[in-house]
Design a protein around this motif. Structure first.
Motif, PDB file in Angstrom:
ATOM      1  N   TRP A 185     -25.573  41.794  15.854  1.00  0.00           N
ATOM      2  CA  TRP A 185     -26.668  40.857  15.744  1.00  0.00           C
ATOM      3  C   TRP A 185     -26.408  39.733  16.726  1.00  0.00           C
ATOM      4  CZ3 TRP A 185     -26.066  41.432   9.854  1.00  0.00           C
ATOM      5  CH2 TRP A 185     -26.990  42.361   9.393  1.00  0.00           C
ATOM      6  N   TYR A 186     -27.471  39.255  17.359  1.00  0.00           N
ATOM      7  CA  TYR A 186     -27.376  38.195  18.353  1.00  0.00           C
ATOM      8  C   TYR A 186     -28.016  36.937  17.754  1.00  0.00           C
ATOM      9  CZ  TYR A 186     -26.317  42.067  21.489  1.00  0.00           C
ATOM     10  OH  TYR A 186     -25.739  43.171  22.082  1.00  0.00           O
ATOM     11  N   LEU A 187     -27.215  35.934  17.502  1.00  0.00           N
ATOM     12  CA  LEU A 187     -27.683  34.731  16.821  1.00  0.00           C
ATOM     13  C   LEU A 187     -27.526  33.510  17.718  1.00  0.00           C
ATOM     14  CD1 LEU A 187     -25.932  35.402  13.383  1.00  0.00           C
ATOM     15  CD2 LEU A 187     -28.286  35.975  14.027  1.00  0.00           C
ATOM     16  N   SER A 188     -28.582  32.724  17.842  1.00  0.00           N
ATOM     17  CA  SER A 188     -28.526  31.505  18.643  1.00  0.00           C
ATOM     18  C   SER A 188     -27.514  30.539  18.041  1.00  0.00           C
ATOM     19  CB  SER A 188     -29.895  30.825  18.696  1.00  0.00           C
ATOM     20  OG  SER A 188     -30.871  31.701  19.216  1.00  0.00           O
ATOM     21  N   LEU A 189     -26.846  29.784  18.893  1.00  0.00           N
ATOM     22  CA  LEU A 189     -25.883  28.797  18.420  1.00  0.00           C
ATOM     23  C   LEU A 189     -26.535  27.759  17.513  1.00  0.00           C
ATOM     24  CD1 LEU A 189     -23.759  28.277  21.663  1.00  0.00           C
ATOM     25  CD2 LEU A 189     -23.014  29.338  19.530  1.00  0.00           C
ATOM     26  N   THR A 190     -27.843  27.536  17.716  1.00  0.00           N
ATOM     27  CA  THR A 190     -28.558  26.585  16.863  1.00  0.00           C
ATOM     28  C   THR A 190     -28.810  27.134  15.464  1.00  0.00           C
ATOM     29  OG1 THR A 190     -30.651  27.390  17.799  1.00  0.00           O
ATOM     30  CG2 THR A 190     -29.684  25.411  18.792  1.00  0.00           C
TER      31      THR A 190
END
Length: 236
Positions: free
Chosen positions: A114-119
């Motif tokens: 899964w690719y999750l934004s740092l925000t």
């Protein structure tokens, strides 16, 4: 010539570049690598603009200096379905890869990640607490792969069974799976805790729920069963 380049967290091809041009500071905007526009500020206005940027950043994180997230760190998800992933707020993951704007964690997304934004995540500094009976967890590795990613409650921990020690049930107590590895799901502080012992349920509603369980397929979710119960009660 010294340049400072700010890259958009959503698309690194979109940038703003600051550099000195004569007696001014040039701010040049590019999109997909193509120059779009520029603005020129005198030194005093540049400092005023820079102070404004710092003030805006402080509105986001309160001005707290945070350590950058790195591979091996544990992060906690801040929002349900962050970046379209099948995650819930409070889920924790170990970072497998990180760049300027996102982290990659194990999941059922592209290439098993899964690719999750740092925000959408925060770094978890404290050591995770051991899983215990009653904890709400997500199955990372189940006895069967079909159970991977399902969420439930730890009903039993069989220390003698080292291969799949965790017995997982759903919110209604029905068996879900035995699991080799589970991920504890932290309950956000602002969520209400349901205490079934303090709730008085009318017998007719219990009967409806039991009938709904009988009418639902074995793999039905809690939401599906409740929907059937509402239908039987004439609420739908």
């Amino acid at each position: 010539m010294t340049e400072y380049v700010a890259k958009c967290w959503a698309d690194e091809a979109d940038t703003i570049t600051a550099s000195v041009q004569g007696e001014s500071v040039e701010l040049a905007a590019s999109s997909n690598g193509l120059h779009r526009m520029e603005a020129y500020l005198k030194s005093a206005k540049t400092r005023e603009f820079a102070r404004g940027l710092l003030a805006l950043a402080d509105e986001i994180d309160g001005g707290k200096a945070t350590e950058p997230v790195k591979v091996g760190d544990t992060v906690r998800v801040l929002h349900d379905s962050a970046n379209g992933a099948s995650v819930r707020r409070g889920d924790t993951f170990v970072v497998r890869h990180v760049n300027d704007h996102e982290v990659q964690v194990d999941g059922n997304g592209v290439r098993g990640r899964w690719y999750l934004s740092l925000t959408n995540v925060e770094k978890v500094d404290a050591a995770p607490q051991p899983v215990k009976v009653g904890d709400r967890v997500t199955i990372v590795r189940g006895e069967n792969t079909s159970s991977n990613g399902k969420t439930g409650i730890v009903d039993e921990i069989d220390d003698a069974e080292s291969r799949v020690p965790y017995r997982i049930v759903d919110e209604m107590g029905d068996y879900v799976a035995w699991a080799a590895e589970v991920r504890k799901v932290d309950a956000p502080a602002d969520e209400l805790v349901f205490d079934a012992s303090r709730v008085v349920v009318a017998p007719e509603r219990v009967a409806l729920l039991e009938e709904a369980r009988k009418q639902s397929r074995p793999s039905a979710s809690t939401e599906d069963v409740l929907a059937v119960a509402r239908f039987l009660a004439g609420e739908q």
